[in-house]
Write an enzyme that holds these catalytic residues in place. Structure first.
Site: not given
Length: 251
Positions: A77, A203, A231
């Site tokens: 991320s 995601d 995610h």
């Protein structure tokens, strides 16, 4: 016989998270592949100091100062965005890249539809300022939507984010501002390191289309999609992710 990995594996977590989020993956890597990764806390997290100016340059410089090069750098991320930046800024220190739940731009832009709207991010920033603990719980629930293992992932991250380990509000706010302002697309042609992208098919934060775009734009990249994950694919399926990472890190 497989060759032994020659690069240290370094892990950078995402916004609002904690290096303990990597514990399950690290255990798989150690027990099944004899790899002991180094999970770093992003500056301002887990009791570490934040730089005076919270920029991509400052964060990557601080993080890479603590590790011996060359490394295989794995980011998730926000950590993946920082890893991309680090690979371009310090190509002599980053030999290989692993990007999990990655995107070059977290927010939508006139020519970039694969992200959160700036208005939605601004609204979320207000909730973080008002009640960081509750906002992080909602954030975890949001990014696990569609994951076959959403409940177990939520429990694991809640444990990692014990109340005494929450990053300061100023660090959370600075990270959200960074996510809003950063667009790495122009850097990608200069990132020559071999790159593995791991992405959940469901995601909701970083759409799969963003990872597909990244794969096409990076000079040496391949994408592995985890069909049942959202995610946090390394939490949803640590066994497969560990195997993919180990295979990529072996030369």
């Amino acid at each position: 016989m497989k060759a032994v990995a020659i690069h240290k594996l370094v892990l950078w977590h995402g916004w609002g998270m904690h290096p303990a989020a990597w514990d399950g993956l690290a255990a798989q890597l150690a027990s099944q592949h004899r790899i002991t990764p180094h999970a770093q806390a992003l500056p301002g997290y887990a009791g570490s100091a934040a730089p005076a100016t919270y920029t991509m340059d400052a964060l990557t410089d601080v993080l890479l100062a603590d590790v011996a090069a060359p490394i295989t750098l794995c980011g998730w991320s926000l950590g993946a965005m920082l890893a991309l930046h680090a690979a371009q800024r310090h190509p002599d220190r980053v030999a290989r890249l692993i990007l999990i739940g990655a995107t070059p731009s977290f927010v939508q832009r006139p020519d970039w539809p694969h992200g959160m709207t700036p208005a939605a991010l601004a609204e979320f920033a207000e909730t973080v300022e008002a009640d960081p603990k509750s906002a992080l719980k909602r954030f975890i629930a949001l990014f696990n939507q569609g994951d076959v293992n959403s409940r177990s992932i939520g429990r694991a991250l809640a444990q990692a984010l014990a109340s005494d380990q929450l990053p300061p509000a100023a660090t959370l706010a600075a990270g959200l501002a960074l996510l809003c302002d950063t667009d790495l697309r122009t850097l990608l042609p200069r990132i020559a390191q071999p790159t593995l992208l791991l992405h959940g098919a469901h995601d909701p934060l970083m759409p799969l289309a963003a990872a597909e775009w990244l794969t096409a734009a990076l000079p040496q990249a391949r994408l592995e999609v985890l069909q049942d994950a959202a995610h946090a694919p390394f939490l949803s399926d640590p066994t497969r992710c560990a195997a993919l990472i180990a295979d990529f890190n072996n030369v």
